[in-house]
Design a protein around this motif. Structure first.
Motif, PDB file in Angstrom:
ATOM      1  N   UNK A 129       0.829  -1.211   0.000  1.00  0.00           N
ATOM      2  CA  UNK A 129       0.000   0.000   0.000  1.00  0.00           C
ATOM      3  C   UNK A 129       0.859   1.254   0.000  1.00  0.00           C
ATOM      4  N   UNK A 130       1.887   1.266   0.836  1.00  0.00           N
ATOM      5  CA  UNK A 130       2.785   2.430   0.909  1.00  0.00           C
ATOM      6  C   UNK A 130       3.514   2.650  -0.407  1.00  0.00           C
ATOM      7  N   UNK A 131       3.983   1.537  -1.007  1.00  0.00           N
ATOM      8  CA  UNK A 131       4.745   1.660  -2.260  1.00  0.00           C
ATOM      9  C   UNK A 131       3.867   2.277  -3.348  1.00  0.00           C
ATOM     10  N   UNK A 132       2.596   1.873  -3.385  1.00  0.00           N
ATOM     11  CA  UNK A 132       1.691   2.401  -4.405  1.00  0.00           C
ATOM     12  C   UNK A 132       1.287   3.839  -4.070  1.00  0.00           C
ATOM     13  N   UNK A 133       0.992   4.072  -2.810  1.00  0.00           N
ATOM     14  CA  UNK A 133       0.552   5.383  -2.339  1.00  0.00           C
ATOM     15  C   UNK A 133       1.621   6.445  -2.622  1.00  0.00           C
ATOM     16  N   UNK A 134       2.859   6.129  -2.246  1.00  0.00           N
ATOM     17  CA  UNK A 134       3.923   7.122  -2.435  1.00  0.00           C
ATOM     18  C   UNK A 134       4.367   7.165  -3.900  1.00  0.00           C
ATOM     19  N   UNK A 135       4.360   6.001  -4.574  1.00  0.00           N
ATOM     20  CA  UNK A 135       4.803   5.966  -5.971  1.00  0.00           C
ATOM     21  C   UNK A 135       3.906   6.799  -6.879  1.00  0.00           C
ATOM     22  N   UNK A 136       2.633   6.846  -6.546  1.00  0.00           N
ATOM     23  CA  UNK A 136       1.724   7.620  -7.399  1.00  0.00           C
ATOM     24  C   UNK A 136       1.918   9.123  -7.228  1.00  0.00           C
ATOM     25  N   UNK A 137       2.695   9.524  -6.223  1.00  0.00           N
ATOM     26  CA  UNK A 137       3.035  10.951  -6.087  1.00  0.00           C
ATOM     27  C   UNK A 137       3.994  11.374  -7.205  1.00  0.00           C
ATOM     28  N   UNK A 138       4.706  10.399  -7.769  1.00  0.00           N
ATOM     29  CA  UNK A 138       5.706  10.715  -8.802  1.00  0.00           C
ATOM     30  C   UNK A 138       5.062  10.895 -10.165  1.00  0.00           C
ATOM     31  N   UNK A 139       5.569  11.840 -10.939  1.00  0.00           N
ATOM     32  CA  UNK A 139       5.022  12.065 -12.278  1.00  0.00           C
ATOM     33  C   UNK A 139       5.159  10.809 -13.134  1.00  0.00           C
ATOM     34  N   UNK A 148      -5.478  12.155  -3.498  1.00  0.00           N
ATOM     35  CA  UNK A 148      -5.898  11.496  -2.258  1.00  0.00           C
ATOM     36  C   UNK A 148      -7.027  10.513  -2.473  1.00  0.00           C
ATOM     37  N   UNK A 149      -7.942  10.904  -3.339  1.00  0.00           N
ATOM     38  CA  UNK A 149      -9.077  10.012  -3.623  1.00  0.00           C
ATOM     39  C   UNK A 149      -8.590   8.701  -4.224  1.00  0.00           C
ATOM     40  N   UNK A 150      -7.655   8.806  -5.180  1.00  0.00           N
ATOM     41  CA  UNK A 150      -7.151   7.606  -5.835  1.00  0.00           C
ATOM     42  C   UNK A 150      -6.363   6.757  -4.829  1.00  0.00           C
ATOM     43  N   UNK A 151      -5.555   7.433  -4.011  1.00  0.00           N
ATOM     44  CA  UNK A 151      -4.668   6.705  -3.105  1.00  0.00           C
ATOM     45  C   UNK A 151      -5.428   5.957  -2.011  1.00  0.00           C
ATOM     46  N   UNK A 152      -6.631   6.419  -1.691  1.00  0.00           N
ATOM     47  CA  UNK A 152      -7.391   5.716  -0.633  1.00  0.00           C
ATOM     48  C   UNK A 152      -7.710   4.276  -1.057  1.00  0.00           C
ATOM     49  N   UNK A 153      -7.650   3.992  -2.349  1.00  0.00           N
ATOM     50  CA  UNK A 153      -7.879   2.628  -2.814  1.00  0.00           C
ATOM     51  C   UNK A 153      -6.837   1.667  -2.213  1.00  0.00           C
ATOM     52  N   UNK A 154      -5.630   2.206  -1.964  1.00  0.00           N
ATOM     53  CA  UNK A 154      -4.524   1.324  -1.532  1.00  0.00           C
ATOM     54  C   UNK A 154      -4.336   1.252  -0.022  1.00  0.00           C
ATOM     55  N   UNK A 155      -4.987   2.111   0.724  1.00  0.00           N
ATOM     56  CA  UNK A 155      -4.694   2.099   2.178  1.00  0.00           C
ATOM     57  C   UNK A 155      -5.964   1.909   3.011  1.00  0.00           C
TER      58      UNK A 155
END
Ligand code: SF4
Length: 378
Positions: free
Chosen positions: A310-320, A371-378
């Motif tokens: 979850x963290x890897x996806x959450x933080x990775x999606x911050x990257x362009x 944030x909306x997208x990232x809630x899918x992973x956490x």
């Protein structure tokens, strides 16, 4: 060894000359005696953490206001890192600095101490906005600080700006962005002001009848600034960060590319080998524990595989550039698309999220709604 396999070393410096009305960081007022004891404690904590002398390639002084340290303090801490860790020759050593704390002599001292990157907390180039935030510097002082950094030999300078300030409209914000571009930093971080519930700024705003621009203006501030920065030759590589080619923050990238780091000092966080821990938050308590030879870590726990994923996806999606799903599958044995594809579909259809080959990424519009997208992973 790849850069991401090397550790990042974070040093927390919890001292400030005054406390800003919006600040929610772990910090307190500067006290020379406590600072001296704190630097001793930091050096001891670093020395006992380096068992096996692991490889590191970034050192980051964050705060608080690390530029309240004296150059010999910084030199001692950098040397302690070099003794305890196998620090790469091409290390990135960043010092966060507040414009009012520097002179060309102090900056030259930091450079001699091993610092090769400065990150100035500018926030705004408009004096009235700086006053509303109770910052101690003026726009002119910030400009001078950047010039002094160049005179002291720094070729890697980052500026922090904050948008959506009280009474700030889109045009006023863009004035600060243009002023920053005019100074030619290698890197910029743009943050949205967040007003936490007990912030004194909240009372100041009520008393002075200051308000924040509507949400759609905040979105326009973000999008227009990013476009201007791109036209000026900066690449957006993360939700809040842009850089000239080759000048991304190597230290901060470790947080976003599923890397590992050790944090030293009060309240510092660490993540290594699937374990995450946090140091005791109080400065006095931290110093006392280190001087008694006790541990300072609290709340240590091994992350579950799902949390790491979850963290890897959450933080990775911050990257362009987003997340490489093949790399995630190799590391965590999970087919992300099979697991989350159904929930992610609506974001793909809305056009914010993109999936091509192994890559999953948000476009700039999507970053606004990350944030909306990232809630899918956490
Ligand atoms: S200088 Fe930074 S850390 Fe210190 S009080 Fe202001 S915002 Fe907080």
């Amino acid at each position: 060894m790849t850069q991401s396999a090397r550790l990042g070393l974070y040093l927390h410096i919890p001292f400030c000359s005054a406390i800003c009305n919006y600040c929610n960081f772990n910090r307190g007022l500067f006290d020379a005696d406590l600072k001296a004891r704190y630097v001793d404690a930091l050096v001891r904590e670093i020395a006992r953490a380096g068992e096996g002398r692991p490889a590191a390639d970034t050192i980051y002084f964050g705060g608080g206001t690390p530029s309240l340290l004296d150059p010999p303090d910084v030199a001692r801490i950098v040397a302690a890192c070099g003794e305890a860790f196998d620090v790469a020759a091409d290390r990135e050593v960043t010092l966060e600095a507040n414009p009012e704390t520097v002179t060309v002599e102090r900056l030259a001292g930091f450079r001699d101490a091993g610092v090769n990157r400065l990150s100035f907390g500018v926030q705004s180039f408009r004096d009235e906005e700086l006053r509303r935030l109770s910052r101690l510097h003026s726009a002119d002082r910030a400009r001078s600080a950047v010039r002094e950094a160049r005179a002291a030999g720094f070729d890697n300078v980052s500026l922090d700006l904050m948008m959506w300030l009280p009474e700030q409209g889109v045009d006023a914000w863009l004035e600060s962005v243009d002023a920053a571009i005019g100074l030619g930093p290698e890197h910029l971080s743009l943050y949205l002001l967040e007003i936490y519930p007990n912030a004194p700024l909240k009372e100041d705003m009520a008393r002075s009848r200051w308000s924040q621009a509507p949400d759609e203006d905040a979105a326009a501030m973000y999008l227009t600034a990013m476009e201007r920065l791109e036209r000026a030759g900066y690449e957006q590589y993360e939700i809040s960060n842009v850089a000239r080619p080759g000048r991304r923050s190597r230290h901060n990238l470790k947080y976003w590319i599923d890397g590992e780091w050790l944090g030293f000092g009060c309240g510092a966080h660490s993540t290594r080998g699937g374990v995450r821990w946090k140091n005791v938050a109080s400065t006095e308590d931290y110093v006392a524990r280190v001087s008694r030879g006790e541990g300072v870590a609290i709340e240590a726990r091994r992350l579950t595989l799902d949390e790491r994923l979850g963290d890897a996806l959450f933080t990775g999606l911050r990257l362009a550039e987003g997340v490489d799903l093949d790399a995630v599958r190799t590391r965590y044995g999970v087919d992300v698309w099979a697991r989350y594809g159904t929930e992610l579909q609506r974001f793909l259809e809305a056009g914010w999220l993109h999936h091509e080959g192994p890559r999953l990424w948000l476009d700039r519009q999507g970053m606004l709604l990350a944030h909306e997208v990232m809630t899918v992973f956490v």
